[in-house]
Write a protein that holds these residues in place. Sequence first.
Motif, PDB file in Angstrom:
ATOM      1  N   ARG A 147      -9.812 -56.678 -57.237  1.00 11.16           N
ATOM      2  CA  ARG A 147      -8.505 -56.038 -57.093  1.00 11.16           C
ATOM      3  C   ARG A 147      -7.576 -56.835 -56.190  1.00 11.16           C
ATOM      4  O   ARG A 147      -6.358 -56.827 -56.373  1.00 11.16           O
ATOM      5  CB  ARG A 147      -8.694 -54.609 -56.578  1.00 11.16           C
ATOM      6  N   ARG A 148      -8.155 -57.527 -55.226  1.00 10.75           N
ATOM      7  CA  ARG A 148      -7.340 -58.392 -54.369  1.00 10.75           C
ATOM      8  C   ARG A 148      -6.802 -59.587 -55.158  1.00 10.75           C
ATOM      9  O   ARG A 148      -5.652 -59.995 -54.989  1.00 10.75           O
ATOM     10  CB  ARG A 148      -8.172 -58.867 -53.179  1.00 10.75           C
ATOM     11  N   GLN A 149      -7.644 -60.134 -56.039  1.00  7.00           N
ATOM     12  CA  GLN A 149      -7.220 -61.274 -56.848  1.00  7.00           C
ATOM     13  C   GLN A 149      -6.283 -60.869 -57.987  1.00  7.00           C
ATOM     14  O   GLN A 149      -5.429 -61.664 -58.394  1.00  7.00           O
ATOM     15  CB  GLN A 149      -8.450 -61.972 -57.444  1.00  7.00           C
ATOM     16  N   PRO A 166      -4.163 -57.676 -58.474  1.00  5.01           N
ATOM     17  CA  PRO A 166      -3.651 -56.348 -58.109  1.00  5.01           C
ATOM     18  C   PRO A 166      -2.918 -55.641 -59.249  1.00  5.01           C
ATOM     19  O   PRO A 166      -2.710 -54.423 -59.187  1.00  5.01           O
ATOM     20  CB  PRO A 166      -2.686 -56.663 -56.952  1.00  5.01           C
ATOM     21  N   SER A 185     -13.418 -54.634 -54.755  1.00  3.84           N
ATOM     22  CA  SER A 185     -12.208 -54.877 -53.960  1.00  3.84           C
ATOM     23  C   SER A 185     -11.779 -56.341 -54.036  1.00  3.84           C
ATOM     24  O   SER A 185     -10.579 -56.652 -53.966  1.00  3.84           O
ATOM     25  CB  SER A 185     -12.429 -54.471 -52.498  1.00  3.84           C
ATOM     26  N   ASP A 186     -12.747 -57.252 -54.204  1.00  3.03           N
ATOM     27  CA  ASP A 186     -12.425 -58.670 -54.351  1.00  3.03           C
ATOM     28  C   ASP A 186     -11.636 -58.906 -55.641  1.00  3.03           C
ATOM     29  O   ASP A 186     -10.651 -59.653 -55.649  1.00  3.03           O
ATOM     30  CB  ASP A 186     -13.701 -59.508 -54.352  1.00  3.03           C
TER      31      ASP A 186
END
Length: 291
Positions: free
Chosen positions: A115-117, A119, A112-113
């Motif tokens: 994908r947050r950085q 997207p 998720s980290d």
Amino acid sequence: MRKIPPLRALQVFEAAARQEHFSRAADELFITQSAVSHQVRVLEEHFSEKLFIREGRRLQLTSKGKLLYQELSHIFDSLSRLNQKISGGYSQDLRLAVYSSFAVKWLIPRLSDFRRQHPDINIRLNMITDDPELSDSVADMFICGQSGHPGFWHQRLHQERLIPVCSPELFDRGEQIELASLFNHPLLTVDEGPQGFDWQLWSQENRLEFPETQQMHAFSHVLLAIEAAIAGQGIALASDFMVTKDIADGRLVSLDLPDIYTGFEFNFSCKKSRVKEPAITAFINWIKGQK
């Protein structure tokens, strides 16, 4: 004038060889299974060579079939990259072939980290249990045990160090678990393939022999042994980095017992020619920064 085999038949053959199955190739190409059989037959007639050996539902490549598939894999990989360059850039969709244990216990909780950085980058995880063929036809990136493969860039992520772990409830039953008292508890053992069972390796490394009455519960996968340890069923050997969160969250405790290095390494791999693709570069930079 170049003399080349029928192009459509080559495409169908490559899919059938990669999938090792006519019906799966048909699904991939959105055609019927009989159409796959027809195109393979066209190619066999063109070469006057058998390309597959069919034994019931089993499908195997002949020696000439293997040669053709290996060459086609390289050609189609090159065409795929050429298509990306001409059509306006590199794909933001990446396939990552990764060991299921590494994915479940280490990668997925951190993904998720990434994908947050990033997207705009889509990562598709393909779970593997054994080392796959390193090829763009399988995945764009790999996390497995292979290294030194020609044409591939490798980055070591972790050396496998197995540590004894168990549930806090098992540990809190009053007995301090030391080498002398280890035999009183069930051991959750995993078959490590060519290396044998992990507790057997551990005992050899520490020059200990388990008594014949030692309880051993065998598992085919380390994830099952870890879950059994969390459930209080015994003591497991687990890769240290895979159980860091379980230990921090109190689901497991690391016992004051010797560890063991198995010699196995988890490596990230991708083609050298693709290291500088923006999406792959982003993933490499991210994973290198993870602990």
